[in-house]
Design a protein around this motif. Structure first.
Motif, mmCIF file in Angstrom:
data_model
loop_
_atom_site.group_PDB
_atom_site.id
_atom_site.type_symbol
_atom_site.label_atom_id
_atom_site.label_comp_id
_atom_site.label_asym_id
_atom_site.label_seq_id
_atom_site.Cartn_x
_atom_site.Cartn_y
_atom_site.Cartn_z
ATOM 1 N N TYR A 16 15.405 -42.428 -76.777
ATOM 2 C CA TYR A 16 15.308 -43.874 -76.901
ATOM 3 C C TYR A 16 15.303 -44.466 -78.264
ATOM 4 C CZ TYR A 16 14.146 -42.536 -72.113
ATOM 5 O OH TYR A 16 14.141 -42.102 -70.839
ATOM 6 N N THR A 17 16.212 -43.996 -79.033
ATOM 7 C CA THR A 17 15.996 -44.103 -80.437
ATOM 8 C C THR A 17 16.691 -45.603 -80.742
ATOM 9 O OG1 THR A 17 18.148 -43.014 -80.843
ATOM 10 C CG2 THR A 17 16.248 -41.924 -81.228
ATOM 11 N N ALA A 18 16.353 -45.999 -82.139
ATOM 12 C CA ALA A 18 17.046 -47.335 -82.338
ATOM 13 C C ALA A 18 18.499 -47.269 -82.218
ATOM 14 C CB ALA A 18 16.404 -47.805 -83.909
ATOM 15 N N GLU A 19 19.206 -46.165 -82.805
ATOM 16 C CA GLU A 19 20.677 -46.070 -82.785
ATOM 17 C C GLU A 19 21.253 -46.331 -81.599
ATOM 18 O OE1 GLU A 19 18.518 -43.768 -84.233
ATOM 19 O OE2 GLU A 19 19.057 -43.506 -86.351
ATOM 20 N N ASN A 20 20.478 -45.930 -80.560
ATOM 21 C CA ASN A 20 21.206 -46.275 -79.281
ATOM 22 C C ASN A 20 21.767 -47.712 -78.954
ATOM 23 O OD1 ASN A 20 20.646 -43.666 -78.653
ATOM 24 N ND2 ASN A 20 18.941 -44.040 -77.373
ATOM 25 N N THR A 21 20.989 -48.502 -79.574
ATOM 26 C CA THR A 21 21.578 -49.930 -79.383
ATOM 27 C C THR A 21 23.071 -50.254 -80.137
ATOM 28 O OG1 THR A 21 20.631 -50.774 -81.719
ATOM 29 C CG2 THR A 21 19.324 -51.020 -79.436
ATOM 30 N N HIS A 22 23.404 -49.181 -80.907
ATOM 31 C CA HIS A 22 24.552 -49.438 -81.700
ATOM 32 C C HIS A 22 25.685 -48.382 -81.432
ATOM 33 C CE1 HIS A 22 26.817 -51.356 -85.371
ATOM 34 N NE2 HIS A 22 25.956 -52.255 -84.829
ATOM 35 N N ASP A 23 25.642 -47.724 -80.222
ATOM 36 C CA ASP A 23 26.556 -46.533 -80.061
ATOM 37 C C ASP A 23 27.593 -46.575 -79.181
ATOM 38 O OD1 ASP A 23 25.097 -46.726 -77.446
ATOM 39 O OD2 ASP A 23 24.110 -44.761 -77.493
ATOM 40 N N PHE A 24 27.942 -47.975 -78.557
ATOM 41 C CA PHE A 24 29.290 -48.322 -77.695
ATOM 42 C C PHE A 24 28.704 -47.962 -76.382
ATOM 43 C CE2 PHE A 24 30.785 -48.907 -82.060
ATOM 44 C CZ PHE A 24 31.680 -49.875 -81.893
ATOM 45 N N LEU A 81 16.504 -52.208 -74.822
ATOM 46 C CA LEU A 81 17.685 -52.963 -75.345
ATOM 47 C C LEU A 81 18.595 -52.166 -75.344
ATOM 48 C CD1 LEU A 81 18.780 -55.681 -76.363
ATOM 49 C CD2 LEU A 81 18.098 -54.702 -78.775
ATOM 50 N N SER A 82 19.785 -52.192 -74.552
ATOM 51 C CA SER A 82 20.896 -50.880 -74.452
ATOM 52 C C SER A 82 21.784 -51.256 -75.673
ATOM 53 C CB SER A 82 21.577 -51.359 -73.274
ATOM 54 O OG SER A 82 20.613 -50.801 -72.138
ATOM 55 N N LEU A 83 22.177 -52.587 -75.663
ATOM 56 C CA LEU A 83 23.268 -52.912 -76.847
ATOM 57 C C LEU A 83 22.916 -54.095 -77.798
ATOM 58 C CD1 LEU A 83 26.641 -52.142 -75.066
ATOM 59 C CD2 LEU A 83 25.578 -50.868 -76.766
ATOM 60 N N LEU A 84 23.098 -53.921 -79.083
ATOM 61 C CA LEU A 84 22.884 -55.216 -79.725
ATOM 62 C C LEU A 84 23.818 -54.965 -81.004
ATOM 63 C CD1 LEU A 84 19.759 -56.907 -81.276
ATOM 64 C CD2 LEU A 84 22.068 -56.995 -82.264
ATOM 65 N N MET A 85 25.286 -55.617 -80.808
ATOM 66 C CA MET A 85 26.139 -55.363 -81.669
ATOM 67 C C MET A 85 26.851 -56.482 -82.263
ATOM 68 S SD MET A 85 27.762 -51.792 -79.976
ATOM 69 C CE MET A 85 28.896 -51.503 -81.438
ATOM 70 N N PHE A 86 27.670 -56.513 -83.271
ATOM 71 C CA PHE A 86 28.051 -57.503 -84.030
ATOM 72 C C PHE A 86 29.578 -57.809 -83.915
ATOM 73 C CE2 PHE A 86 24.842 -55.585 -87.116
ATOM 74 C CZ PHE A 86 23.742 -56.475 -86.705
ATOM 75 N N ASP A 87 29.930 -59.264 -84.089
ATOM 76 C CA ASP A 87 31.136 -59.727 -84.022
ATOM 77 C C ASP A 87 31.390 -60.691 -85.406
ATOM 78 O OD1 ASP A 87 34.019 -59.830 -83.745
ATOM 79 O OD2 ASP A 87 33.901 -61.055 -81.844
ATOM 80 N N GLY A 88 32.470 -60.782 -85.807
ATOM 81 C CA GLY A 88 32.418 -61.582 -87.041
ATOM 82 C C GLY A 88 34.029 -61.694 -87.838
ATOM 83 N N VAL A 89 33.668 -61.833 -89.215
ATOM 84 C CA VAL A 89 34.959 -61.972 -89.877
ATOM 85 C C VAL A 89 35.200 -60.960 -90.924
ATOM 86 C CG1 VAL A 89 34.607 -64.618 -89.686
ATOM 87 C CG2 VAL A 89 33.809 -63.414 -91.685
ATOM 88 N N GLY A 90 36.434 -60.921 -91.648
ATOM 89 C CA GLY A 90 36.693 -60.185 -92.736
ATOM 90 C C GLY A 90 37.479 -58.824 -92.567
ATOM 91 N N VAL A 91 37.600 -58.427 -91.304
ATOM 92 C CA VAL A 91 38.142 -57.167 -90.735
ATOM 93 C C VAL A 91 39.646 -57.261 -91.055
ATOM 94 C CG1 VAL A 91 38.483 -55.579 -88.945
ATOM 95 C CG2 VAL A 91 36.215 -56.542 -89.289
ATOM 96 N N HIS A 92 40.192 -58.211 -90.656
ATOM 97 C CA HIS A 92 41.634 -58.419 -90.589
ATOM 98 C C HIS A 92 42.221 -59.179 -91.606
ATOM 99 C CE1 HIS A 92 41.643 -56.410 -86.621
ATOM 100 N NE2 HIS A 92 40.917 -57.313 -86.182
#
Length: 228
Positions: A91-99, A217-228
């Protein structure tokens, strides 16, 4: 003690309390937008059966294809507490960001975890090739323990998150008590070069679980700018 001095002290204390109250009131509150899981999850592949009908193959994949993480990155994720491993479940913090919607961060306090937090560090302090082009403008959230409807109902979910950027209050975020994906649109937050940016999310209120006080909290991930 001199009465006038006491009055001055009380006045100063009340001024300080009022300042912090006003400061808290000035935090902008934003509400999550309800989305559909089908817009964020897809199967690994598809194959045709003998009738020419496409059938899904493999597991469901979160954010399949190119997305912000094709160029965006999070260096470390830490939480103030984590529920201890049970059997093979972590149940670690990394689990929110592992897809993976089958895993979750669950805070480790005995109550509902009010005040517990998770911090994402975006570290460009040593990247000589980074020019400051990356930023985020959306949060993608799976609230609660999403591995099954039963687990989701049994455990507590987050009702309000306070978002901090480099320890400064940024937003109060009102989440929905929903099993499906929700998103939060935020003002564009850029990650400067030669710096470490820390984004913290603190549990402020919860929806109580049917069985457990543990807040997930199962997922907390980001969307944004600067990738393409």
């Amino acid at each position: 003690m001199n009465k006038a001095f006491i009055i001055i002290l009380v006045s100063a204390f009340l001024t300080l309390v009022n300042f912090h109250t006003l400061k808290a009131q000035n935090i902008k509150t934003i509400e999550a937008i309800q989305e559909k899981d089908t817009d964020f999850f897809d199967y690994e592949d598809y194959e045709q059966d003998k009738n020419g009908t496409l059938r899904p193959v493999g597991d469901l994949v979160f954010l399949k294809g190119c997305n912000w993480y094709c160029g965006g990155t999070v260096s470390t994720i830490m939480a103030t507490s984590e529920l201890a491993t049970q059997s093979d479940n972590t149940y670690t913090a990394e689990n929110t960001h592992d897809f993976d919607h089958n895993t979750a961060w669950i805070e480790g306090k005995e109550d509902y975890g009010i005040g517990e937090s998770i911090t994402y560090s975006i570290d460009f302090s040593k990247d000589q090739f980074y020019e400051g082009q990356l930023g985020i403008n959306k949060l993608i959230i799976a609230n609660g323990y999403k591995k099954s409807k039963k687990a989701w109902q049994a455990n507590s979910r987050i009702k309000k998150l306070r978002m901090y950027v480099n320890n400064k209050s940024y937003y109060d975020i009102l989440l929905k008590d929903s099993f499906e994906i929700q998103t939060v649109a935020i003002d564009k937050l850029m990650f400067p070069k030669n710096t470490v940016t820390e984004i913290t999310f603190e549990i402020r209120e919860v929806y109580e679980g049917a069985i457990y006080k543990d807040t997930a909290l199962s997922l907390l991930m980001f969307d944004g700018v600067g990738v393409h």
